[in-house]
Design an enzyme around this catalytic site. Structure first.
Site, PDB file in Angstrom:
ATOM      1  CG  ASN A  13      -1.690   1.275   1.394  1.00 33.10           C
ATOM      2  OD1 ASN A  13      -1.839   2.033   0.429  1.00 33.10           O
ATOM      3  ND2 ASN A  13      -2.209   1.529   2.588  1.00 33.10           N
ATOM      4  CE  LYS A  15       0.410   3.801   4.891  1.00 27.21           C
ATOM      5  NZ  LYS A  15       0.150   4.059   6.287  1.00 27.21           N
ATOM      6  CG  HIS A 101      -5.794   2.200   5.231  1.00 24.02           C
ATOM      7  ND1 HIS A 101      -5.336   3.200   6.058  1.00 24.02           N
ATOM      8  CD2 HIS A 101      -4.773   1.307   5.112  1.00 24.02           C
ATOM      9  CE1 HIS A 101      -4.084   2.923   6.406  1.00 24.02           C
ATOM     10  NE2 HIS A 101      -3.723   1.779   5.851  1.00 24.02           N
ATOM     11  CD  GLU A 103      -2.952   5.912   6.585  1.00 27.48           C
ATOM     12  OE1 GLU A 103      -2.965   5.878   5.347  1.00 27.48           O
ATOM     13  OE2 GLU A 103      -2.011   5.465   7.270  1.00 27.48           O
ATOM     14  CD  GLU A 165      -3.704  -2.366   7.663  1.00 28.51           C
ATOM     15  OE1 GLU A 165      -2.554  -2.538   7.250  1.00 28.51           O
ATOM     16  OE2 GLU A 165      -4.369  -1.364   7.372  1.00 28.51           O
ATOM     17  N   GLY A 171       2.339   2.406  11.032  1.00 31.00           N
ATOM     18  CA  GLY A 171       3.351   3.448  10.911  1.00 31.00           C
ATOM     19  C   GLY A 171       4.056   3.799  12.217  1.00 31.00           C
ATOM     20  CB  SER A 203       4.981  -1.642  12.281  1.00 30.66           C
ATOM     21  OG  SER A 203       4.519  -0.337  12.610  1.00 30.66           O
TER      22      SER A 203
HETATM   23  C1  PEP Z   1      -0.882   0.498   6.213  1.00 28.79           C
HETATM   24  O1  PEP Z   1      -0.906   1.688   5.942  1.00 28.79           O
HETATM   25  O2  PEP Z   1      -1.809  -0.250   5.871  1.00 28.79           O
HETATM   26  C2  PEP Z   1       0.257  -0.029   6.959  1.00 28.79           C
HETATM   27  C3  PEP Z   1       0.212  -1.274   7.341  1.00 28.79           C
HETATM   28  O3  PEP Z   1       1.274   0.859   7.192  1.00 28.79           O
HETATM   29  P1  PEP Z   1       2.688   0.529   7.867  1.00 28.79           P
HETATM   30  O4  PEP Z   1       3.215  -0.746   7.241  1.00 28.79           O
HETATM   31  O5  PEP Z   1       3.526   1.694   7.551  1.00 28.79           O
HETATM   32  O6  PEP Z   1       2.444   0.352   9.322  1.00 28.79           O
END
Ligand code: PEP
Length: 245
Positions: A13, A15, A101, A103, A165, A171, A203
């Site tokens: 992803n 983003k 997601h 976000e 998640e 992040g 992460s």
């Molecule tokens: C995400 O944005 O779905 C995500 C898992 O981000 P990160 O790997 O940076 O934690």
């Protein structure tokens, strides 16, 4: 160690990151580090911003890589300036779409109900929805997950991916323990259609992906920050393949 009943899926992803140059370097790196056989062993999915889907899709057309939108609208078409429909993603050659997601939930106020409508429209368009769920509050984790499973996952979908998640893991560099992830995956499975494929996101990086890949019940990874570094993402793909044995 990995559940071989269903294909293991690794999703990048990006983003709101990327450029046409990045599409070039990403495609070059993936093509040199991983051989074409790699992408038949696991399902590798790239979700760049809409603008780059066509460019990177063409550059990687020689490999069995799949592509995803990072969102779609629930309507087929209409007066929704700036939005993209599931049909449009399918027409472009996407196989998947990421929905819900955290976000999107945080910055655009997306609700479980809207996410469910988007997922239904994605399924009708022939896409596989990758629906993100995860707790904001560790103490109420199972309560939150239960509500999300009930309200944003369409019933009786033939193929669906649920990305677990935990919001605090995105992040931040914080990753729940293997036991916690396993427990959450089992809980999710017991609250949705058993055919759902549960993947983990939060992460994930080249240092921890192998360990996470070995958690029973987790059948893939959703990678954010580490997926925009071609070297790191290629390493994650190769490490996961190694775990498959
Ligand atoms: C995400 O944005 O779905 C995500 C898992 O981000 P990160 O790997 O940076 O934690």
């Amino acid at each position: 160690l990995i559940d071989k009943q269903s294909k293991y899926t690794v999703v990048a992803n990006w983003k709101m990151h990327g450029s046409f140059d990045m599409c070039d370097s990403f495609a070059n790196k993936l093509s040199t580090v991983c051989n074409s056989d790699s992408f038949t062993k696991i399902e590798t999915v790239i979700a760049p911003p809409f603008l780059y889907l066509d460019s990177i899709g063409k550059k990687l057309a020689h490999l069995s890589i799949k592509f995803a939108g990072q969102d779609c609208h629930f309507a087929k078409s209409g007066a929704y300036t700036s939005d993209i429909s599931a049909d449009m993603l399918a027409e472009l050659g996407c196989k998947y779409v990421i929905l819900g997601h955290c976000e999107r939930r945080k910055h655009y106020g997306e609700t479980n109900k809207t996410i469910c409508k988007k997922a239904e429209s994605a399924i009708l368009a022939g896409l596989v929805p990758i629906i993100c769920i995860g707790e904001k509050c560790i103490k109420r984790a199972f309560e939150e997950l239960k509500e999300q499973c009930k309200s944003c996952i369409p019933k009786n979908a033939e193929k669906i991916i649920i990305a677990y998640e935990p919001v605090y893991a995105i992040g931040t560099g914080i990753v729940p323990s293997q036991g916690e992830i396993k427990k959450a995956a089992e809980f999710i499975k017991s609250n949705v259609n058993q055919n759902a494929q549960v993947i983990y996101g939060g992460s994930v990086n080249e240092g921890n992906c192998k360990q996470i890949a070995q958690i029973n019940g987790i059948q893939g990874l959703l990678v954010g920050s580490a997926s925009i570094k071609p070297q790191s993402f290629s390493k994650i793909v190769t490490e996961v393949i190694e775990s498959l044995g």
